[in-house]
Design a protein around this motif. Sequence first.
Motif, PDB file in Angstrom:
ATOM      1  N   CYS A   1       0.853  -1.194   0.000  1.00  0.00           N
ATOM      2  CA  CYS A   1       0.000   0.000   0.000  1.00  0.00           C
ATOM      3  C   CYS A   1       0.883   1.236   0.000  1.00  0.00           C
ATOM      4  O   CYS A   1       0.601   2.212  -0.660  1.00  0.00           O
ATOM      5  CB  CYS A   1      -0.899  -0.041   1.241  1.00  0.00           C
ATOM      6  N   GLU A   2       1.979   1.174   0.747  1.00  0.00           N
ATOM      7  CA  GLU A   2       2.813   2.363   0.942  1.00  0.00           C
ATOM      8  C   GLU A   2       4.231   2.190   0.390  1.00  0.00           C
ATOM      9  O   GLU A   2       5.185   2.696   0.952  1.00  0.00           O
ATOM     10  CB  GLU A   2       2.875   2.702   2.440  1.00  0.00           C
ATOM     11  N   GLY A   3       4.376   1.453  -0.710  1.00  0.00           N
ATOM     12  CA  GLY A   3       5.691   1.318  -1.340  1.00  0.00           C
ATOM     13  C   GLY A   3       6.448   0.103  -0.848  1.00  0.00           C
ATOM     14  O   GLY A   3       6.330  -0.297   0.316  1.00  0.00           O
ATOM     15  N   GLY A   4       7.241  -0.472  -1.744  1.00  0.00           N
ATOM     16  CA  GLY A   4       7.923  -1.737  -1.452  1.00  0.00           C
ATOM     17  C   GLY A   4       9.073  -1.614  -0.470  1.00  0.00           C
ATOM     18  O   GLY A   4       9.464  -2.598   0.164  1.00  0.00           O
ATOM     19  N   ALA A   5       9.621  -0.408  -0.296  1.00  0.00           N
ATOM     20  CA  ALA A   5      10.850  -0.249   0.486  1.00  0.00           C
ATOM     21  C   ALA A   5      10.689  -0.667   1.943  1.00  0.00           C
ATOM     22  O   ALA A   5      11.649  -1.103   2.565  1.00  0.00           O
ATOM     23  CB  ALA A   5      11.326   1.192   0.413  1.00  0.00           C
ATOM     24  N   THR A   6       9.478  -0.537   2.486  1.00  0.00           N
ATOM     25  CA  THR A   6       9.321  -0.838   3.915  1.00  0.00           C
ATOM     26  C   THR A   6       8.462  -2.086   4.166  1.00  0.00           C
ATOM     27  O   THR A   6       7.874  -2.234   5.227  1.00  0.00           O
ATOM     28  CB  THR A   6       8.706   0.355   4.677  1.00  0.00           C
TER      29      THR A   6
ATOM     30  N   THR B   1       1.129  -6.400   6.467  1.00  0.00           N
ATOM     31  CA  THR B   1       0.426  -5.213   5.963  1.00  0.00           C
ATOM     32  C   THR B   1       1.015  -3.902   6.498  1.00  0.00           C
ATOM     33  O   THR B   1       1.437  -3.824   7.657  1.00  0.00           O
ATOM     34  CB  THR B   1      -1.077  -5.295   6.292  1.00  0.00           C
ATOM     35  N   GLN B   2       1.036  -2.905   5.648  1.00  0.00           N
ATOM     36  CA  GLN B   2       1.472  -1.557   6.059  1.00  0.00           C
ATOM     37  C   GLN B   2       0.269  -0.691   6.410  1.00  0.00           C
ATOM     38  O   GLN B   2       0.422   0.372   7.011  1.00  0.00           O
ATOM     39  CB  GLN B   2       2.205  -0.861   4.900  1.00  0.00           C
TER      40      GLN B   2
END
Length: 436
Positions: A167-172, A186-187
Motif C-alpha cells: 500500500c505504501e511502497g515496497g521499500a518498507t 500489511t502496512q
Amino acid sequence: MPKPAYISEILSGRYSNEEVFIRGWLHNKRSSGGIHFLIVRDGTGVIQCTMKKDKVDSSVFEEAKKLTLESTLELMGVVREDKRAPGGYEVHVSDLRVINRAKDGFPIAKKYHGPDFLLDNRHLWIRSQKMQRILRIRAEFLKAAREWLDENGFTEFHAPTLITAACEGGATLFSVRYFDKTAYLTQSWQLYAEAAIASLGKIYTIAPSFRAEKSKTRRHLTEFWHLEVEVPWCDLEGIMKIEEELLFHVIRRLCEKPSTIRDLEALGRSPSDLLKAEPPFPRITYDEAVEILNRDGIKFEWGNDLGWIEEKHLTLKFDKPFFVTHYPRRAKAFYHKPDPNRPEVTLSADLLAPEGYGEITGGGQRIDDENELLERIKENNLNPNDYEWYIDLRRWGSVPHAGFGLGVERTIMWICKLSHIRDAIAFPRLLNRVYP
Ligand code: NSS
C-alpha cells in the motif's frame, strides 16, 4: 472477611473508616522505628499502607520488615483519610499475607537507568508509574476514539495482516514465507477498506501495521497501531473534518476525567495545551509550507516529501494540530487522487501535531477512476497484476471516497509529551529490537 477492594475505589473515598482487604504488589517500602510504610500497587492505583508494631502480630511485623520489592501481598486494614498520605487516604494494616516473596534485588531501582537497560527489562519496567500512566492514557484514547466512531455511524472492519501487494511502497515491506510463496505484513488496512466501503459504508479499524523502517529515529516503530478510517461519498475537506472532530472528541474525553488529568499532568502535559486543539484546525498547502521553509532559510526542494526537520520547523508556528494539504504526486503513494485543477499535486492531507511532534495522520481522497489508477500504478513502477482486485473496485460501482490513517503511538507521543515513540507502546519493535 471483608470483600476485596480496589485501590482506586479506596482513593475515591468510598471505604473511609471501613475495613478492607486489598491485593497487590509491593511497589516501595520504608520503615521508621515501630512503623513500616508499605506502598502497594494493584493496577488501579497506589496506596500507602502503614503497619504499626503494636497493632499486628509480631511475626507479621517481622515478615513485613523482610519483604522484598514486587512481592505480591494480601493486606487487611482500616481505611483512614490522611492529608499527609499521597492520594489522601491510607490503610492501617491489621494483617498481611505474602502470596509470592519476590527475589532480592528487583532490577529496576530508584536510580537512573539508561534506555537500553529499560528496554531489555521492559517486562518489568512497564510496572513503573510512568509506563502505567502512558498505558492508561493510551487505553482511554482508544476507548474515546471508538466511542466517537461508533456513535457517528462507523462500522469496525478487519482486514488481513498477511497481504501480497504494497500500500505504501515496497521499500518498507516485511516479507514472510507463506508456504512456497512470499507474502508481506500489511502496512495499512486501506486497500481492503476501499473494497469494504461498498459493503458497509463508513468504516474504521484499530490494528497493527508493519513497516521495515531501516532508519533509527524517535518517531518510527516497525510495528505500530494504526487507527484507520475510510468513507464513501467523501472528499478531501470531508475527511479532514472527520479527523479534527474525532481528535478533539478524544482530547475532550481525556481532559475531563480526573484520573486521566492527573496522569497527563504527571507526565508534564497540561490539559489546557491539548484543549487548544478545537476544530477547525489550520490548513496550509504544501506550496505554502515550502514557501515558509525557504523564507526561514531551510533549503527544501519542491516535490520532495517533508522530512523530520521540515515538519519540526513548521510545527513551531502553530499551537494546535494543523493540516498540510496538496502534496506533490511524486511525494505520495499511488492511490492518492491528483487534483483535477492541478494534476501535479494530490488531494492529500497530513495532520501535524505541534511542539515539534509532526505528522500523526496521513490520508486524503482516493482515485476512483480506473484509467487514472492504472496510470498512477505504472508511474510508480508497480505491477498492475498485483493490484487486479483493487483496480476491479473502479469497475463495479466506483464512488468518490477518502480516508486516513492515524498513528496511535505518534499521537500518544504528542498527547503524553514523550521524547521517544518507544514509550508510547508497552513492547516497542524497533530497528534493532524484537525482545522482550
Ligand atoms: O503511511 S501513512 O502516512 N498513510 C497510510 O498508511 C495510509 N494508507 C493510511 C490511510 O489512509 N488509511 O501512515 C499513516 C500514519 C502516519 O501519519 C503515522 O502517524 C503512522 O501512520 N506511521 C507510523 N507510526 C510509527 N512508526 C512508523 N514506522 C509509522 N509509519 C506510519
